[in-house]
Write an enzyme that holds these catalytic residues in place. Structure first.
Site, PDB file in Angstrom:
ATOM      1  CD  GLU A  37      -4.935  -4.378  -3.883  1.00 58.60           C
ATOM      2  OE1 GLU A  37      -5.240  -3.889  -2.536  1.00 58.60           O
ATOM      3  OE2 GLU A  37      -4.086  -4.895  -4.188  1.00 58.60           O
ATOM      4  CG  HIS A  74      -5.373  -2.808   0.326  1.00 58.45           C
ATOM      5  ND1 HIS A  74      -4.159  -2.550  -0.618  1.00 58.45           N
ATOM      6  CD2 HIS A  74      -4.918  -1.886   1.332  1.00 58.45           C
ATOM      7  CE1 HIS A  74      -3.731  -1.410  -0.331  1.00 58.45           C
ATOM      8  NE2 HIS A  74      -3.740  -1.135   0.930  1.00 58.45           N
ATOM      9  CB  SER A 125      -0.888  -0.208   1.164  1.00 54.94           C
ATOM     10  OG  SER A 125      -1.794   0.994   1.100  1.00 54.94           O
TER      11      SER A 125
END
Length: 567
Positions: A351, A436, A227
């Site tokens: 995600e 994610h 990220s």
């Protein structure tokens, strides 16, 4: 039913508060090391046998007159350092993700004295072991997160690597572009705007000078992050101060966006809280001394805009010092800026389900413990198209541009595991799926990451498959760290080929869902727009609702699909 009730009870308890902190480990003489700062001692992890050192300062505390300056070298230890516990967080606002640990959202926590790192090494590793080094940069939108979230002991012992987990300045302390800061610079690097990248660079310098004592090979350093951490890895790939300090790079669910310096400082377009505007509020002045004397409360309150991660501000600023003035994406195709090291980049299939799962407009909560999608088909479709935008930007466009400019050492992946467990009518396999950050426990082979969700997400039924997938991912990551090529993960798995102009990535999933598979093709916005326009799951209004949600996050992507979707 008894197991179901226990799971529900455990979720409810975790939602109400964190568990008592474990007692600190005892130092072990076998882990004593002497480095430039002095002598330190760590401990042995009982579960894995790894040697662990936590809370090692790699730079001076950036406090007082050192706020918004490049980090200075770490001072000598005051006596023998007992490196037994991770440092406290860098100053940050707590977020919805803290609720999994029983911590209220919206609190200012942490300190400016936070430039510390943790080290994990296999048993017996020491001077002369010459193991590859993997430096982890945590995620959290560059406004949240901390080293103590991550335990590298299993990755270190499973794969024979030294894992280093670092912290760096966050939010307005890590990213701040202001002429008063530049004018008061004591060094060239003080003129930067991305102080977080300078912290990461300082950590890499510390690794180069000291990691041999812990068994690491300073000539084989891999930076990897997820990220915001992957965004930072991308930044370091084009950052002159970091050049030569690392030799491979892995980007997990990252991106390449950067804010122009002028916009970060003075404001333009959608940029929130440019530095001069914010400084007038929290310091009442544009004077460097006043800026550095402002309280943390005043600074963070200025940037508090209701953003789900606590603060909203310009991050990854194209300052011309730590990043190219033309931005990260263009810097990657410029040999004057790009470091030229081997690169792995990838995303997860779904995600955006992590963020959508936290959205009450999309998900209904029952008693604050059980969750269901309000419209399951729309929920799945929305996450699919949002996540495809992420992949296009972070994987396909990046890989294509690198290969087209002659950089052949590029590999790509997609993480598809979506076998999370269920409790009664709550199905985490669908609600969370391959969201994610779900790949992080697989890379670290440690399925303790999401707090109160862990016991349901990672259960007995999916244990064998996820452990086999974790073994594969850890092996590929470590082989890349060893040699600069993930290849066959050291000989145990299928060959992972390089990206080509026609697109080629490794799909990671459990054996039950197809296992490891090479997927051909390049994802494009045109293909996304065509699929969205023809998607039978959606009404015209729902297609436009998806475009609108993409626009909230990535306006250029929305602009490229809006007309084809009929919006």
């Amino acid at each position: 039913m008894r197991g179901v009730l226990i799971s529900i009870f455990s979720l409810a308890v975790a939602a109400c508060g964190g568990e008592d902190a474990p007692s600190p480990p005892s130092p072990e003489e076998a882990t004593a090391r002497t480095i430039a700062q002095g002598e330190l001692v760590g401990f042995t992890d009982e579960a894995t046998g790894a040697q662990v050192w936590r809370g090692i300062p790699f730079a001076q505390a950036p406090v007082g007159d050192l706020r918004w300056r490049a980090p200075r070298p770490a001072p000598a230890f005051d006596g023998r350092l007992a490196a037994l516990a991770s440092s406290g967080r860098c100053a940050q606002m707590t977020t919805p993700l803290d609720q999994a640990q029983g911590i209220e959202t919206g609190l200012l926590v942490g300190s400016e004295d936070c430039l510390y790192l943790d080290i994990y090494a296999p048993a017996g590793a020491g001077e002369g072991s010459d193991l590859p080094v993997m430096v982890w940069i945590h995620g959290g939108s560059n406004v949240w997160g901390y080293a103590g979230q991550y335990d590298g002991s299993r990755l270190a012992t499973d794969q024979g690597v030294v894992v280093v987990v670092i912290q760096y300045r966050l939010g307005p302390l890590g990213f701040f572009a202001h002429e008063a800061i530049r004018e008061s610079a004591q060094t060239d690097l003080d003129r930067a705007a991305n102080f977080a990248l300078l912290d990461q660079t300082a950590a890499l310098e510390w690794v180069r000078g000291n990691i041999a004592a812990f068994g690491g090979d300073a000539s084989r350093v891999t930076i990897f992050g997820e990220s915001a951490g992957a965004y930072d890895v991308a930044g370091l790939l084009v950052s002159p101060p970091a050049r030569g300090l690392f030799h491979r790079a892995i980007l997990q669910s990252g991106g390449l966006d950067a804010v122009p310096l002028e916009a970060a400082e003075h404001g333009a377009g959608d940029v929130i809280n440019p530095a001069r505007e914010a400084a007038a509020e929290f310091a009442g002045s544009q004077d460097a001394g006043a800026l550095r004397a402002a309280s943390l409360d005043a600074i963070f309150e200025t940037y508090h805009e209701g953003f789900s991660f606590g603060v909203e501000l310009p991050r990854m600023i194209a300052d011309g010092v730590t990043l190219p003035p033309q931005g990260i994406r263009d810097g990657l195709t410029d040999p004057d800026w790009f470091s030229g090291v081997p690169v792995v980049t990838g995303t997860n299939l779904e995600e955006m389900k992590l963020f959508n799962f936290l959205d009450p407009e999309l998900v209904r909560s029952w008693f604050g413990v059980l969750y269901t999608a309000r419209d399951p088909d729309f929920y799945d479709a929305l996450a699919e198209y949002q996540s495809r935008v992420w992949r296009i930007n972070a994987v396909d466009r990046m890989a294509q541009s690198l290969v087209e400019t002659g950089h052949e050492d590029v590999w790509a992946y997609r993480f598809d595991w979506d076998e999370g467990g269920r409790v009664l009518f709550m199905d985490l396999g669908r609600l969370v799926g391959a969201a994610h950050a779900v790949e992080i426990p697989f890379v670290f082979n440690r399925f303790e990451f999401f707090g109160r969700l862990d016991s349901v997400l990672f259960n007995r039924a999916n244990r064998e498959g996820r452990e086999r997938l974790a073994a594969a991912m850890g092996a590929y990551w470590a082989e890349f760290a060893r040699t600069g090529d993930p290849d066959t993960g050291g000989g145990s798995f299928p060959e992972w080929p390089r990206w080509t102009a026609g697109g080629r990535l490794m799909r990671f999933d459990s054996p039950e869902a197809g296992g490891l598979e090479i997927v051909e093709g390049v994802a494009t916005f045109q293909g996304l727009a065509d699929d969205l326009a023809a998607d039978p799951r959606l009404t015209p209004d729902q297609r436009c609702a998806i475009v609108a949600r993409i626009e909230l996050w990535n306006r250029p992507a929305a602009d490229r699909v809006r007309e084809r979707a009929g919006c």
